[in-house]
Design a protein around this motif. Structure first.
Motif, PDB file in Angstrom:
ATOM      1  N   MET A 257      -2.066 107.391 -68.078  1.00 43.50           N
ATOM      2  CA  MET A 257      -1.152 107.723 -66.984  1.00 43.50           C
ATOM      3  C   MET A 257      -0.198 108.843 -67.406  1.00 43.50           C
ATOM      4  O   MET A 257       0.194 108.935 -68.571  1.00 43.50           O
ATOM      5  CB  MET A 257      -0.288 106.508 -66.608  1.00 43.50           C
ATOM      6  CG  MET A 257      -1.034 105.280 -66.156  1.00 43.50           C
ATOM      7  SD  MET A 257      -1.911 105.442 -64.597  1.00 43.50           S
ATOM      8  CE  MET A 257      -0.569 105.382 -63.416  1.00 43.50           C
ATOM      9  N   PHE A 258       0.177 109.657 -66.438  1.00 43.67           N
ATOM     10  CA  PHE A 258       1.320 110.548 -66.593  1.00 43.67           C
ATOM     11  C   PHE A 258       2.521 109.876 -65.937  1.00 43.67           C
ATOM     12  O   PHE A 258       2.375 109.171 -64.931  1.00 43.67           O
ATOM     13  CB  PHE A 258       1.060 111.894 -65.905  1.00 43.67           C
ATOM     14  CG  PHE A 258       0.089 112.776 -66.625  1.00 43.67           C
ATOM     15  CD1 PHE A 258       0.323 113.204 -67.931  1.00 43.67           C
ATOM     16  CD2 PHE A 258      -1.077 113.217 -65.993  1.00 43.67           C
ATOM     17  CE1 PHE A 258      -0.574 114.043 -68.590  1.00 43.67           C
ATOM     18  CE2 PHE A 258      -1.976 114.053 -66.649  1.00 43.67           C
ATOM     19  CZ  PHE A 258      -1.722 114.465 -67.942  1.00 43.67           C
ATOM     20  N   PHE A 259       3.699 110.121 -66.512  1.00 45.22           N
ATOM     21  CA  PHE A 259       4.923 109.484 -66.018  1.00 45.22           C
ATOM     22  C   PHE A 259       6.047 110.500 -66.076  1.00 45.22           C
ATOM     23  O   PHE A 259       6.211 111.201 -67.079  1.00 45.22           O
ATOM     24  CB  PHE A 259       5.251 108.285 -66.909  1.00 45.22           C
ATOM     25  CG  PHE A 259       6.533 107.568 -66.556  1.00 45.22           C
ATOM     26  CD1 PHE A 259       6.520 106.488 -65.684  1.00 45.22           C
ATOM     27  CD2 PHE A 259       7.753 107.964 -67.110  1.00 45.22           C
ATOM     28  CE1 PHE A 259       7.694 105.815 -65.365  1.00 45.22           C
ATOM     29  CE2 PHE A 259       8.933 107.303 -66.795  1.00 45.22           C
ATOM     30  CZ  PHE A 259       8.899 106.218 -65.917  1.00 45.22           C
ATOM     31  N   SER A 260       6.811 110.610 -65.001  1.00 46.10           N
ATOM     32  CA  SER A 260       7.899 111.584 -64.987  1.00 46.10           C
ATOM     33  C   SER A 260       9.029 111.085 -64.080  1.00 46.10           C
ATOM     34  O   SER A 260       8.803 110.246 -63.205  1.00 46.10           O
ATOM     35  CB  SER A 260       7.352 112.927 -64.466  1.00 46.10           C
ATOM     36  OG  SER A 260       8.335 113.924 -64.562  1.00 46.10           O
ATOM     37  N   ILE A 261      10.239 111.591 -64.333  1.00 45.71           N
ATOM     38  CA  ILE A 261      11.395 111.232 -63.505  1.00 45.71           C
ATOM     39  C   ILE A 261      11.960 112.519 -62.913  1.00 45.71           C
ATOM     40  O   ILE A 261      12.205 113.483 -63.652  1.00 45.71           O
ATOM     41  CB  ILE A 261      12.481 110.520 -64.340  1.00 45.71           C
ATOM     42  CG1 ILE A 261      11.916 109.272 -65.013  1.00 45.71           C
ATOM     43  CG2 ILE A 261      13.686 110.154 -63.462  1.00 45.71           C
ATOM     44  CD1 ILE A 261      12.880 108.596 -65.976  1.00 45.71           C
ATOM     45  N   ALA A 262      12.170 112.536 -61.609  1.00 42.50           N
ATOM     46  CA  ALA A 262      12.651 113.758 -60.960  1.00 42.50           C
ATOM     47  C   ALA A 262      13.958 114.232 -61.600  1.00 42.50           C
ATOM     48  O   ALA A 262      14.902 113.449 -61.775  1.00 42.50           O
ATOM     49  CB  ALA A 262      12.873 113.499 -59.464  1.00 42.50           C
ATOM     50  N   ASP A 263      14.010 115.506 -61.968  1.00 41.86           N
ATOM     51  CA  ASP A 263      15.221 116.191 -62.432  1.00 41.86           C
ATOM     52  C   ASP A 263      15.843 115.631 -63.709  1.00 41.86           C
ATOM     53  O   ASP A 263      16.971 116.000 -64.062  1.00 41.86           O
ATOM     54  CB  ASP A 263      16.304 116.200 -61.340  1.00 41.86           C
ATOM     55  CG  ASP A 263      15.793 116.854 -60.059  1.00 41.86           C
ATOM     56  OD1 ASP A 263      14.957 117.773 -60.178  1.00 41.86           O
ATOM     57  OD2 ASP A 263      16.184 116.419 -58.968  1.00 41.86           O
ATOM     58  N   HIS A 264      15.175 114.724 -64.395  1.00 39.12           N
ATOM     59  CA  HIS A 264      15.736 114.145 -65.614  1.00 39.12           C
ATOM     60  C   HIS A 264      14.753 114.312 -66.773  1.00 39.12           C
ATOM     61  O   HIS A 264      13.606 113.877 -66.672  1.00 39.12           O
ATOM     62  CB  HIS A 264      16.025 112.654 -65.451  1.00 39.12           C
ATOM     63  CG  HIS A 264      17.146 112.353 -64.514  1.00 39.12           C
ATOM     64  ND1 HIS A 264      17.017 112.464 -63.149  1.00 39.12           N
ATOM     65  CD2 HIS A 264      18.422 111.962 -64.743  1.00 39.12           C
ATOM     66  CE1 HIS A 264      18.170 112.143 -62.580  1.00 39.12           C
ATOM     67  NE2 HIS A 264      19.045 111.838 -63.526  1.00 39.12           N
ATOM     68  N   ASN A 265      15.230 114.892 -67.860  1.00 33.68           N
ATOM     69  CA  ASN A 265      14.436 114.892 -69.079  1.00 33.68           C
ATOM     70  C   ASN A 265      14.457 113.502 -69.695  1.00 33.68           C
ATOM     71  O   ASN A 265      15.347 112.693 -69.421  1.00 33.68           O
ATOM     72  CB  ASN A 265      15.004 115.886 -70.083  1.00 33.68           C
ATOM     73  CG  ASN A 265      14.530 117.299 -69.790  1.00 33.68           C
ATOM     74  OD1 ASN A 265      13.465 117.500 -69.186  1.00 33.68           O
ATOM     75  ND2 ASN A 265      15.318 118.272 -70.201  1.00 33.68           N
ATOM     76  N   MET A 266      13.478 113.261 -70.542  1.00 35.36           N
ATOM     77  CA  MET A 266      13.413 111.994 -71.267  1.00 35.36           C
ATOM     78  C   MET A 266      13.354 112.322 -72.755  1.00 35.36           C
ATOM     79  O   MET A 266      12.756 113.322 -73.146  1.00 35.36           O
ATOM     80  CB  MET A 266      12.141 111.234 -70.879  1.00 35.36           C
ATOM     81  CG  MET A 266      12.053 110.925 -69.390  1.00 35.36           C
ATOM     82  SD  MET A 266      10.471 110.169 -68.940  1.00 35.36           S
ATOM     83  CE  MET A 266       9.455 111.609 -68.702  1.00 35.36           C
TER      84      MET A 266
END
Ligand code: C2O
Ligand code: CU
Length: 613
Positions: A257-266
C-alpha cells in the motif's frame, strides 16, 4: 535498585467508536494483571493477561451486512500495550466454527516456537469450543508490532496491534510525542466468514481466480469514498502545533500500500519493532506484515485533512481487476473554524497504483538508528549462504481436472512449492516423527537462468512439491539473497517474512543479483532491521541474521495468495550446547492434530475434543 512492588491493576477498555449501528458496536475487555517482582534479576518485568474471545459477528460495510470472525467483538481486534521486556499471556477462546491459530508477528519468542502460531508449522488449530494460552515473550522488540490469525486467510479479520513502549526509566530516541494513535490498514473481502472456503475451492481446481479484496480499510472502515461509509470514517482530533506518533500496521492480506496525509510530511522513526534513522517523507510504501512508527506535526492551517491508503499494485500491468478504492480517515484540527469545505486530499503526494520508482525511493532510504544505545549487530562473516528464487509456477494437474486443464498455478522458493503436512513440523521435529518433512531445502535453485528475463520458457516454471526444511546449526551466520523471477511473466513484489527473528537488509536491487559486484555495495553499517521486507518486482534483496534462536521457524511471502500457493519454507535451528541455547520443552497442552484442512473447511470435522482438555 528496583524496589519490590506488587501492584494489581484491572483495565476495562470500552471502545464505542462505531456506536451508530448495533452490529458494529464494538467493545473489548482487557484485563492486565501487573506483578512487579516476578523476575529475578536486574529488571523487573510486568506480566499481562489478556482474554481473546473469537466469535462471529455481523457488521455493515459498503451497505451490506457481512458475518466476520473477530476478537472480543472488535475489528480490528484489541491492542496489546506493554513495555519492552514484558511478558504477556493471551488465552484464546475459540467460539467460532472453525479451527484457528494466532501468531505474534515480530515477537522473537526466544527458544519457544510452541507459542509462535503458524498452523502446520508449530501447532495444529485450536478446535472450536476450546481454548489455548499463548505466551508472548517480549525481549528486544520496541515500537509497534502486531498479532494475527495464522491459519488460511483468517487473519483478514483477526488481527490487532502490539504497542511496545520503552522500559520504565528509558525513553524514545526522539522527542516524546504529544499524543499517539494506532492505525491498522486492512483489506475487506465480501466473502466474510466463507473466505477460507472460497479460497479452498479455487485452490482445489488450481484457479487463478482466488478471492480478491473488494477494498482497503483504515481501522476497520472504508472511509468517505465508499457508499454507506462516511458516518463511520475514522476521525483523529488533533491540536494545532503538536507532534503525534502514528503507529501504522499493515494487516492488508494481499498487496503493498501507499499511504499519505494531505499537506503533512511524516517522519519515519521506527519499523517492525526497531527504531530507524528519522526520514522525512510525503508518503509511505508499506508491505503486508510491516509496521511503521511515524511522527506527524500538526502545523497546517486548522482544518480537516485526509489520510489515504491505496494499493501499490505490482502484478503485471494488464491485470486491472484489483480494487482501486482509496481508504481514508480524517485528521481534524480542534478549534473554532468553519467546516464548510471538504477535507483536503493528498492528491500530489499519494503515488499512483503502479509507481515503482516511488516505492523504490522510499525503501532505499530506510536505515537502522545504529547508535550506542540502539546498536546494530549485523554479522560480518557468513557461515551459511543461500540464494533463493521466489517464483510463480505451474504444477501439472492430473486428469485435466483443473480450471486451466492440465496445469494449475503455484508459487515456490527454489522451485519447491510448499505443501502443508498434517502434523506440525515442530512436533515432528521434537518427537522424531518421520515422514512429515524432509531436511533438504536446497541452498540454490535447481537451475540458473536469466531470472528476470522476458518470455522465459514455460518448462522452467514447473515446480516440484514438497515439505522441505533447511536445518541450521545454532549460532550460524546466515546470508540469504532472495531473487524474484519473471517466470509466467509473474514478477511482482514478495514481502518475505521470517518468524522467530528480525534480519538486516544489507542489499537491495533490481534485475539479477550479481554475486561479484553487488556485495561490494552492501550496507553493513546501518542496514534496516526488519521482520518483513519485499523482494522487489524483478529484483533481489540480501539479508543477514545470526541463528541464535533455536526452534522451528516459518519463512514465507506475506501476500497470502502466494503463501497459499506454496511460497514458504521452514528453518529448523538446532540447539546449542547449554539449556539457555536450547529450545524449551512443549507446554503441557498443545491443540491436537485431528482434522485435515479439507474436513475443517467443508464441515465434516470431528471436533468432539472438549473432554480431552
Ligand atoms: Cu505475519 Cu507468518 O506471519
Ligand atoms: Cu509474494
Amino acid at each position: 535498585m528496583e524496589r519490590d512492588r506488587e501492584k494489581k491493576k484491572r483495565t476495562i477498555i470500552r471502545n464505542m467508536a462505531n456506536s451508530t449501528s448495533p452490529a458494529s458496536y464494538i467493545y473489548f475487555v482487557a484485563i492486565s494483571l501487573f506483578l512487579g517482582n516476578l523476575v529475578l534479576g536486574a529488571q523487573a518485568r510486568t506480566v499481562h493477561y489478556y482474554d481473546f474471545v473469537l466469535r462471529e459477528i455481523n457488521v455493515t460495510r459498503n451497505c451490506t451486512i457481512t458475518t466476520i470472525l473477530v476478537v472480543n467483538d472488535s475489528f480490528p481486534g484489541p491492542t496489546i500495550r506493554v513495555q519492552k521486556g514484558d511478558l504477556v499471556y493471551v488465552k484464546v477462546h475459540n467460539q467460532g466454527l472453525y479451527g484457528v491459530t494466532l501468531h505474534w508477528h515480530g515477537v522473537k519468542q526466544p527458544r519457544n516456537p510452541w507459542s509462535d502460531g503458524p498452523e502446520y508449522i508449530t501447532q495444529c488449530a485450536i478446535p472450536p469450543g476450546t481454548n489455548f494460552t499463548y505466551e508472548v515473550n517480549l525481549t528486544e522488540e520496541e515500537g509497534t508490532i502486531w498479532w494475527h490469525a495464522h491459519n488460511e486467510w483468517t487473519r483478514s479479520t483477526v488481527h490487532g496491534a502490539i504497542v511496545v513502549l520503552p522500559r520504565e526509566g528509558s525513553s524514545f530516541p526522539f522527542p516524546t510525542a504529544d499524543g499517539e494513535h494506532v492505525i491498522v490498514l486492512g483489506s475487506w473481502y465480501n466473502e466474510g466468514t466463507s473466505l477460507n472456503k472460497a479460497l479452498e475451492m479455487e485452490m482445489s481446481i488450481g484457479s487463478p481466480n482466488i478471492p480478491r479484496a473488494t477494498g482497503y480499510l483504515i481501522n476497520g472502515q472504508y472511509g468517505d469514498f465508499v457508499p454507506c461509509s462516511n458516518e463511520t470514517t475514522p476521525h483523529f482530533f488533533v491540536d494545532y502545533g503538536k507532534t503525534y506518533l502514528l503507529r501504522i500496521v499493515s494487516a492488508v492480506v494481499g498487496t503493498e500500500m501507499f499511504f499519505s496525509i494531505a499537506d503533512h510530511n511524516m517522519t519515519v522513526v521506527g519499523m517492525d519493532g526497531a527504531y530507524t534513522k528519522p526520514i522525512v517523507v510525503s508518503y509511505l510504501m508499506i508491505e503486508p506484515g510491516q509496521t511503521m512508527d511515524i511522527l506527524v506535526t500538526t502545523n497546517q492551517s486548522p482544518g480537516r485533512y485526509y489520510m489515504a491508503a491505496q494499493r501499490f499494485a505490482t502484478e503485471y500491468l494488464a491485470f486491472t481487476k484489483f480494487s482501486h478504492v482509496v481508504a481514508t480517515a480524517i485528521i481534524q484540527y480542534k478549534g473554532n473554524y468553519s467546516l464548510t469545505s471538504p477535507p483536503s486530499f493528498p492528491i500530489d503526494t499519494l503515488p499512483f497504483y503502479h509507481d515503482y520508482s516511488a516505492a523504490a525511493s522510499f525503501t532505499h532510504q530506510l536505515r537502522s538508528l545504529a547508535t550506542e544505545e540502539y546498536p546494530v549487530d549485523v554479522p560480518y562473516n557468513v557461515t551459511t549462504r543461500m540464494f533463493i528464487t521466489a517464483s510463480l509456477n505451474s504444477l501439472p494437474c492430473p486428469d485435466d481436472s483443473c480450471y486451466m486443464g492440465d496445469s494449475k498455478l503455484a508459487a515456490s522458493l527454489n522451485n519447491i512449492s510448499w505443501k502443508d503436512p498434517s502434523v506440525d513440523v515442530l512436533q515432528a521435529y521434537y518427537r522424531n516423527i518421520s515422514g512429515v518433512y524432509t531436511a533438504d531445502f536446497p541452498d540454490f535453485p535447481p537451475e540458473m537462468f536469466n531470472f528476470t528475463g522476458d518470455d522465459l520458457p514455460s518448462s522452467l516454471a514447473e515446480a516440484s512439491v514438497g515439505t522441505a526444511v533447511k536445518v541450521l546449526n545454532y549460532n550460524e551466520t546466515v546470508e540469504i539473497v532472495f531473487q524474484g523471477t519473471n517466470l509466467l511473466e509473474g514478477s511482482e513484489y514478495h514481502p518475505m517474512h521470517m518468524h522467530g527473528y528480525s534480519f538486516y537488509i544489507v542489499g537491495l536491487g533490481s534485475g539479477n543479483f550479481n554475486n561479484e559486484t553487488d556485495p561490494l555495495a552492501y550496507n553493513l553499517v546501518d542496514p534496516p532491521k526488519v521482520n518483513t521486507f519485499g523482494v522487489p518486482r524483478s529484483g533481489w534483496v540480501a539479508i543477514r541474521f545470526r541463528a541464535d534462536n533455536p526452534g522451528v521457524w516459518f519463512w514465507h511471502c506475506h501476500i497470502d495468495r502466494h503463501m497459499s500457493w506454496g511460497m514458504d519454507y521452514v528453518f529448523i535451528v538446532k540447539n546449542g550446547d547449554t539449556e539457555e541455547t536450547s529450545m524449551r520443552p512443549p507446554p503441557p497442552y498443545m491443540p491436537p492434530c485431528v482434522a485435515s484442512k479439507k474436513d475443517k473447511l467443508f464441515g465434516e470435522q470431528d471436533w468432539n475434543l472438549k473432554s480431552d482438555i
